[in-house]
Structure formats: structure tokens, C-alpha cells
Design an enzyme around this catalytic site. Structure first.
Site, PDB file in Angstrom:
ATOM      1  N   GLU A  79       0.804  -1.220   0.000  1.00 16.56           N
ATOM      2  CA  GLU A  79       0.000   0.000   0.000  1.00 16.56           C
ATOM      3  C   GLU A  79       0.837   1.271   0.000  1.00 16.56           C
ATOM      4  O   GLU A  79       0.519   2.232  -0.695  1.00 16.56           O
ATOM      5  CB  GLU A  79      -0.957   0.001   1.196  1.00 16.56           C
ATOM      6  CG  GLU A  79      -2.090  -1.033   1.098  1.00 16.56           C
ATOM      7  CD  GLU A  79      -1.693  -2.427   1.558  1.00 16.56           C
ATOM      8  OE1 GLU A  79      -0.517  -2.645   1.881  1.00 16.56           O
ATOM      9  OE2 GLU A  79      -2.576  -3.315   1.589  1.00 16.56           O
ATOM     10  N   HIS A 148     -10.531  -4.039  10.684  1.00 22.16           N
ATOM     11  CA  HIS A 148     -11.226  -4.040   9.386  1.00 22.16           C
ATOM     12  C   HIS A 148     -12.490  -3.179   9.379  1.00 22.16           C
ATOM     13  O   HIS A 148     -13.368  -3.367   8.547  1.00 22.16           O
ATOM     14  CB  HIS A 148     -11.586  -5.471   8.971  1.00 22.16           C
ATOM     15  CG  HIS A 148     -10.434  -6.227   8.373  1.00 22.16           C
ATOM     16  ND1 HIS A 148      -9.417  -6.740   9.141  1.00 22.16           N
ATOM     17  CD2 HIS A 148     -10.120  -6.533   7.104  1.00 22.16           C
ATOM     18  CE1 HIS A 148      -8.536  -7.344   8.355  1.00 22.16           C
ATOM     19  NE2 HIS A 148      -8.941  -7.225   7.110  1.00 22.16           N
TER      20      HIS A 148
HETATM   21  C1  TPP Z   1      -2.279  -4.428   4.587  1.00 25.80           C
HETATM   22  C2  TPP Z   1      -3.467  -5.172   4.166  1.00 25.80           C
HETATM   23  N1  TPP Z   1      -3.918  -5.037   2.907  1.00 25.80           N
HETATM   24  C3  TPP Z   1      -5.000  -5.734   2.510  1.00 25.80           C
HETATM   25  C4  TPP Z   1      -5.640  -6.580   3.362  1.00 25.80           C
HETATM   26  C5  TPP Z   1      -6.868  -7.386   2.912  1.00 25.80           C
HETATM   27  N2  TPP Z   1      -6.530  -8.806   2.938  1.00 25.80           N
HETATM   28  C6  TPP Z   1      -6.831  -9.585   3.975  1.00 25.80           C
HETATM   29  S1  TPP Z   1      -6.235 -11.146   3.798  1.00 25.80           S
HETATM   30  C7  TPP Z   1      -5.617 -10.785   2.292  1.00 25.80           C
HETATM   31  C8  TPP Z   1      -4.911 -11.834   1.491  1.00 25.80           C
HETATM   32  C9  TPP Z   1      -3.613 -12.160   2.034  1.00 25.80           C
HETATM   33  O1  TPP Z   1      -3.042 -13.158   1.269  1.00 25.80           O
HETATM   34  P1  TPP Z   1      -1.855 -13.998   1.833  1.00 25.80           P
HETATM   35  O2  TPP Z   1      -0.898 -13.132   2.566  1.00 25.80           O
HETATM   36  O3  TPP Z   1      -1.311 -14.792   0.707  1.00 25.80           O
HETATM   37  O4  TPP Z   1      -2.523 -14.936   2.933  1.00 25.80           O
HETATM   38  P2  TPP Z   1      -3.652 -16.053   2.690  1.00 25.80           P
HETATM   39  O5  TPP Z   1      -4.951 -15.403   2.919  1.00 25.80           O
HETATM   40  O6  TPP Z   1      -3.489 -16.575   1.331  1.00 25.80           O
HETATM   41  O7  TPP Z   1      -3.361 -17.071   3.734  1.00 25.80           O
HETATM   42  C10 TPP Z   1      -5.866  -9.467   1.954  1.00 25.80           C
HETATM   43  C11 TPP Z   1      -5.469  -8.840   0.701  1.00 25.80           C
HETATM   44  C12 TPP Z   1      -5.154  -6.663   4.674  1.00 25.80           C
HETATM   45  N3  TPP Z   1      -5.749  -7.420   5.602  1.00 25.80           N
HETATM   46  N4  TPP Z   1      -4.070  -5.969   5.045  1.00 25.80           N
END
Ligand code: TPP
Ligand code: MG
Lengths: 351, 335
Positions: A79, A148
Site C-alpha cells: 500500500e 477491518h
Molecule cells: C495491509 C493489508 N492489505 C490488505 C488486506 C486485505 N486482505 C486480507 S487477507 C488478504 C490476502 C492475504 O493473502 P496472503 O498473505 O497470501 O494470505 P492467505 O490469505 O493466502 O493465507 C488481503 C489482501 C489486509 N488485511 N491488510
């Protein structure tokens, strides 16, 4: 296209959005994006998931197919860096729109937003500006909890150099987004997820809404409720109840917090003599505090009673629904605040 | 053509005590059964919290955490049920947290994404992607200052390596030779975005080799491989050898959150999900243990019955626990 043309309209049409075609909230935003993408090559959209099948609450679904993957693209979760990237692209002539599904993630980008985007124009004596739109949607409910669901307008309102837009109707969501894209400055748009339940009248084509122009959502004479974002819905519902109790509340939707339509608020308080500010954010140091102070400074003589703020408790959002219900304020709190202020009316009368 | 390979368990496992081999199985079973139960009951709408299930990823939590002692630290993310359980977190308190109860590990204030159990070294978790990584690094700094020989583990997903904070944390950990293991669970997706749309190449660990941290990769569905890799890294960290990075390639069998598979959303195919379901880390490991006669089918059955009971108990506890009182809503803002 010449964006300034859509912007110059000084006359506000207060009946706008009251007739014609109806659109859902999401569709209204989508239409603004489509019009911008169609009419201005400099516009592009970036953000986590904007080209996935769910498309940012369905706002951006398939836009990448229509306008090209170069102009509508997914972002890595970076971000802060990507805000900087958007700023750089804006400096070099583009009009980026960076979309986030939650404002909470903007906190990672505060360095680029506050230290850079907000300061660029001033710091360089107006030589160059940052025409950047940062869009995010406040979440609420279902145990979204502390990280959130944050409504950060208070933080952004504090920063000179940012415009801060919080629409409440499909009409405003579209028009203000167009104004934001057309503007030559960094604009933060904070939507509220619960407003997406609405649909409303939305004119076709490009139209804009000037910043710093609020609207009176309900005329009244006894008390002014300045309601921010989703609180407009709660305030209108409260006003209906209050009417049954013989209280005639005026509901003002500022639509943009920065700039703020001070005149509209002051005019209303001059008429009613009482002010309640209902905010979706925290109370202390929040947007409500700023609005209350503005009225205390500029409209003190109009006031027949102290100003009251209706705002969330000063705690992180709890997960539990029982605690959530306590944390969030709404119709009942607005009604209670109004009746408390108006009780003073009879008290004052006797004294 | 299949995009997945079968899981290849090592033929030589004499170095791992049989007790550990069955504990690995037990840990995975626990995670799997809790997740399946959540999956089963979520539709009742009584768990008012967004759940991010880790079905399909059980081997990573188990394989890493079985190398840790109760005093070691684990920091996890939004997909943290497995890490919490494998580290020995109180399952009852976790389930109660999902049910928003006062008896929940975060007293109903945190929900599924904010699990904590300080009695077993779970000092909290962040649902901000990457948010927990520097914090885990700080716990390792404390261990290094106190010379208490504890090791910290930071679990995060493939999207977290898109955040600058990871590189900043690892730089610092290298600088100070901190006892921390960075475990990247590469499940190929971030919400609905495949890795290829977010990163220029898919072997995440190679990138970290470049910045000087010993970096490994393991089949995240092969619990023995994860266990061995983590053992090497953790042993070195404990001996003062500094941090390591481990990429575990895996797949979440459920949707990003909730109980679908993601196929209905349209960002991945039924075939892909089915292929990875065949690579289920628990089932495959169970077959391996049986084939190698490391466990008898009777023992497997007993373990399953035992865990089933444990899970039943946890849900029973959660569902009969009291809710928080609304008057206490502002409690705990400060200590
Ligand atoms: C800084 C931030 N940006 C966006 C989000 C929204 N978000 C929550 S989980 C997620 C996916 C994360 O993917 P990954 O790190 O690969 O973990 P996974 O869910 O696949 O275990 C996103 C984009 C967030 N929680 N924090
Ligand atoms: Mg992932």
C-alpha cells in the site's frame, strides 16, 4: 476531455437525484469510473482485486476487459509503495484511482499520503499538483473487529492538502467521484459499506458536485443534525421518530468534510439554535469535534444549548456482536441526544 | 495434465522419533477437525466472525510448531487457527472466541483473526497483512537481549512478501542475528488474486536468498519435509546462528474466507481444487504412517476418536459459555 467544464457549475441543483433512472450504489460508482475511463486516457484504476471476479464490491467487475488490463489492474499488497507509485504517475500526467476495500489499509500508506501527496503542491509552491483519488470503503459488522472497520475521517481531516469526500447517496457517490477524478489534488473518498444497500436516482452522463457543498436532507426548525456518511441514514430515521414527539429536526449531509460547507451548517444552526453532530468515527479528536468547534467559534451566538456529539466509543471495534451494538451509535443515540437538548429548551423557558 | 505432484515422503526417517511422527499426525488432525467443524457449523450464523480456514495447510503449522517449546513465540495472521492449535493454544478458548464469548481467548473482543494465548507463547496476531512480521522480529530481539534461548516464528502468507515491512524486518533480524524464523505459507492466492498477478516470479524463497538470509523451500503439504526444514532453521537460530526464511508451497482448500471453495466465485477451477484435495497433507501422511507400519489402523482410529471428542468438547464449551456484557465494552483498552 476538459474536466474543468464539469466542475464550474456553481449553482447546485438540490432536486438532483430525485427523479429519473434508478441505480444501485455500486452501479453509480461504476458508472463514474466508466465515464472517466472512456473520456480521459489519463485515468487508470489500481487496487487489490479490482480485476477479480468479485471486483471491489462489484464496482469494478470486468472493467479490465473493457478498458484493458493496463488501465485496470490488480496490485501487490504494497500500500505505501503503490500510493507512492500512484503519486508519481499523477505527477507525470496520469489520473490514478487507487481503490482499497478498507480504509484500515490506508494506514500503511500514511507516509505517502500525508508526507507526500498532501504536501506536494504547497511544498513546491504550487508548481505541480497530485491529481490522485484514493477510494476506500468502511466495513461494519459480522465481527469485522478492530482492524477491518475503522472510519478514519478524523485522521484525514486533520491533514492540510487533502480533500475528504464522504458521499451518502448513489447520486452523490457518482458525482463526487467524477469531481474527485477531475480535481487536480489528492482526494480521499471514504464510502460506507452499509450505504451500498441503497439505490437511487442517478442521471446519465458526466456531472459533478462541487466540493464543500453540503445538502439539507430534511428541513426542520428545532434542531440541526449534521450527519456524516452512514449516519445520514440513521439521522433521517431518527428525525422521523422525533417528528412523532413534536420535534422537527433538520438533517444536514456535508458530503465533503474537507472542504466543509460551513455556511450551510451555520445557517441551519442560526435557525434552530441547536446542534448535534453524528459521526461514524471515534468521538475524541474526530470529525464531529472539528464541526462542533467550527460552530462554537463562528456561530456561538446562535446556540441555545450546548452542542452534542453522537459518535463511536473511544475504543477499537470489538468483535462480539453484543459489544458491537454498544460500540456503534445510531438512531436511538441521536434521538436521545436531541431530546436531551430540547429538554433544556423548556428548562430555559422557565428560567 | 495435472499441475500438482504427489507428496513424496522421505524413505529415511530414522532420525525422527516415532513419538514425534505420531504427534505430527495428532497436531494436523486437531487442526483439520476443528476447521471441518467450523466449516460444518458456520452456516448457523452463530460464529459472528469472518473465518479464514486453513484446511489443506495443516502440515505447515504442525511441522514448524512441533520443533518449538512452550516458551517459544509464534505470531500469526488472519489465517491463524492452525498456528494457534499447533503451538498448543487452548482450543476451547479459540472456539469460544469464534462464538464471540467472554471465555474466548480474546474475551470475544478479537474474533477469529485475533487469537492469543500468552501461556504458550502466542502473544497476539494481526489481520493487517505483514503487520505481525516486525512484531515477531521484536520478540526475537527481546530473546536476544535477554539471552533466553527462545525462538520466534512469524507465519504469513505469500501476499505478505509484497509488503515492504518484511524486507525491513529481515534486514534488521540479519543485522542483529535474531533468533527468528520467517515462515511464508505460499498458497498461491491472495483473496482472489493468483500469485502470478502480483509477483514477477513464484519462487519466493529465492528472493530472500538474495538479501542474505538462509532461505529454504519445502513442500508445505509434506509434514516431514516441513518438520525437517524447520528443525534445521530453528536449531541454528537457537544456537545463535540468526534468522532463516522458509517458503512452504501449499494450497487452501477453502475460499479466502467462509466455507466455499472459491470455484463458485470463479477465480479458480474445480479441477485445481480437486488436485490439491488429493494432496491433503493429513490423509497422505496418515497413509504413509500406516504403510510404514509406524501406526496401526487401531491407533489411527483411537487418535481420531480422541480428537473428535476434544473438538466436541471445545464446541460444547464455546456454545454454552456466557457472552460479554455490554457494560464492559470499554474494558481492556489499557492494562
Ligand atoms: C495491509 C493489508 N492489505 C490488505 C488486506 C486485505 N486482505 C486480507 S487477507 C488478504 C490476502 C492475504 O493473502 P496472503 O498473505 O497470501 O494470505 P492467505 O490469505 O493466502 O493465507 C488481503 C489482501 C489486509 N488485511 N491488510
Ligand atoms: Mg496466500
Amino acid at each position: 476531455m476538459d474536466w474543468s467544464k464539469t466542475l464550474v457549475k456553481e449553482e447546485i441543483d438540490f432536486t438532483a437525484g430525485e427523479s429519473g433512472r434508478k441505480l444501485s450504489y455500486a452501479a453509480a460508482i461504476r458508472e463514474a469510473l466508466e465515464l472517466a475511463l472512456t473520456s480521459d486516457e489519463r485515468v487508470f484504476i489500481m487496487g487489490q482485486g479490482v480485476d477479480d471476479p468479485a471486483g471491489m464490491f462489484s464496482i469494478t467487475t470486468d472493467l479490465h476487459k473493457k478498458y484493458g488490463e493496463e488501465r485496470v489492474f490488480d496490485t501487490p499488497l504494497s500500500e505505501n509503495a503503490l500510493t507512492g507509485v500512484a503519486i508519481g504517475a499523477a505527477l507525470a500526467g496520469m489520473r490514478p484511482i487507487y481503490m482499497h476495500n478498507r480504509p484500515d489499509f490506508l494506514l500503511l500508506a500514511m507516509d505517502q499520503i500525508v508526507n507526500h501527496a498532501a504536501k506536494w503542491s504547497y511544498m513546491f509552491g504550487g508548481c505541480i499538483g497530485v491529481p490522485l483519488v484514493i477510494w476506500a470503503c468502511v466495513g461494519r459488522g459480522w465481527g469485522g473487529a478492530a482492524q477491518h472497520t475503522q472510519t478514519l475521517q478524523g485522521l484525514f481531516m486533520h491533514v492540510p492538502g487533502l480533500r475528504l469526500v464522504m458521499p451518502t447517496t448513489p447520486y452523490d457517490a457518482k458525482g463526487l467521484l467524477i469531481s474527485s477524478i477531475a480535481d487536480n489534488n489528492p482526494v480521499i473518498i471514504l464510502e460506507h459499506r452499509w450505504l451500498f444497500r441503497q439505490s437511487g436516482h442517478v442521471p446519465e452522463g458526466l456531472y459533478s458536485i462541487p466540493f464543500g457543498r453540503g445538502v439539507v436532507r430534511r428541513l426542520g426548525k428545532d434542531i440541526t443534525i449534521v450527519a456524516i456518511s452512514y449516519m445520514v441514514v440513521e439521522a433521517l430515521n431518527a428525525a422521523q421518530e422525533l417528528e412523532k414527539q413534536g420535534i422537527d429536526a433538520e438533517v444536514i449531509d456535508p458530503r465533503t468534510l474537507k472542504p466543509l460547507d460551513e455556511a450551510l451548517i451555520l445557517d441551519s444552526v442560526r435557525k434552530t439554535g441547536r446542534l448535534i453532530v453524528a459521526d461514524t468515527g471515534w468521538k475524541t479528536g474526530g470529525a464531529g469535534a472539528e464541526i462542533a468547534t467550527m460552530v462554537a467559534e463562528k456561530g456561538f451566538d446562535y446556540l441555545k444549548a450546548p452542542i452534542k456529539r453522537v459518535a463511536s466509543l473511544d475504543i477499537p471495534t470489538p468483535a462480539s456482536d453484543i459489544l458491537e451494538a454498544k460500540f456503534y451509535v445510531g438512531k436511538a443515540d441521536i434521538i436521545a441526544a436531541c431530546t436531551a437538548l430540547l429538554e433544556k429548551r423548556s428548562g430555559n423557558g422557565k428560567g | 495434465m495435472k499441475s500438482t505432484r504427489p507428496i513424496v515422503f522421505d524413505t529415511r526417517i530414522d532420525d525422527i522419533p516415532v513419538r514425534v511422527l505420531s504427534e505430527l499426525y495428532l497436531a494436523m488432525l486437531r487442526i483439520q477437525k476443528v476447521e471441518l467443524k467450523i466449516d460444518d457449523l458456520y452456516h448457523e450464523d452463530e460464529m459472528k466472525t469472518p473465518v479464514h480456514l486453513c484446511l489443506g495447510e495443516e502440515a505447515i503449522a504442525a511441522g514448524v510448531c512441533l520443533n518449538l517449546g512452550i516458551e517459544d513465540y509464534v505470531f500469526t495472521n488472519h489465517r491463524g487457527h492452525g498456528h494457534y492449535i499447533a503451538k498448543g493454544g487452548d482450543v476451547k478458548a479459540m472456539v469460544a472466541e469464534l462464538y464471540n464469548r467472554e471465555t474466548g481467548c480474546s474475551r470475544g473482543r478479537g474474533g477469529s483473526m485475533h487469537l492469543v494465548d500468552t501461556s504458550v507463547g502466542l502473544l497476539g496476531s494481526s489481520s493487517i497483512v505483514g503487520g505481525g512480521v516486525p512484531i515477531a522480529t521484536g520478540a526475537a530481539l527481546a530473546s536476544s537481549l535477554k539471552k533466553d534461548r527462545r525462538v520466534s516464528v512469524s507465519f504469513f502468507g505469500d501476499a505478505a512478501v509484497e509488503e515492504g515491512v518484511i524486507y525491513e524486518s529481515i534486514n534488521f533480524a540479519l543485522l542483529k542475528k535474531l533468533p527468528i524464523i520467517y515462515v511464508c505459507e505460499n498458497n498461491l492466492y491472495s483473496v482472489y488474486s493468483p500469485l502470478s498477478k502480483r509477483q514477477p516470479h513464484n519462487e519466493i524463497y529465492r528472493r530472500f536468498t538474495g538479501i542474505g538470509i538462509p532461505s529454504y523451500h519445502a513442500d508445505g503439504n509434506n509434514v516431514i519435509e516441513v518438520y525437517r526444514t524447520a528443525k534445521e532453521a530453528i536449531t541454528r537460530a537457537r544456537a545463535g546462528g540468526g534468522p532463516s526464511f522458509i517458503e512452504c508451497r501449499t494450497y487452501r482448500l477453502k475460499d479466502h474466507h467462509g466455507t466455499g471453495t472459491g470455484v463458485e466465485v470463479g477465480y479458480r477451477t474445480q479441477q485445481e481444487v480437486a488436485e490439491w484435495a488429493e494432496r491433503c497433507p493429513v490423509k497422505n501422511y496418515e497413509s504413509f504412517l500406516l504403510e510404514r507400519k509406524l501406526l496401526t489402523s487401531g491407533e489411527v482410529e483411537r487418535l481420531n476418536t480422541y480428537v473428535n471428542l476434544e473438538v466436541e468438547e471445545a464446541f460444547q464449551f464455546a456454545r454454552t459459555s456466557p457472552f460479554p456484557k455490554e457494560d464492559n465494552v470499554t474494558d481492556y483498552l489499557f492494562q
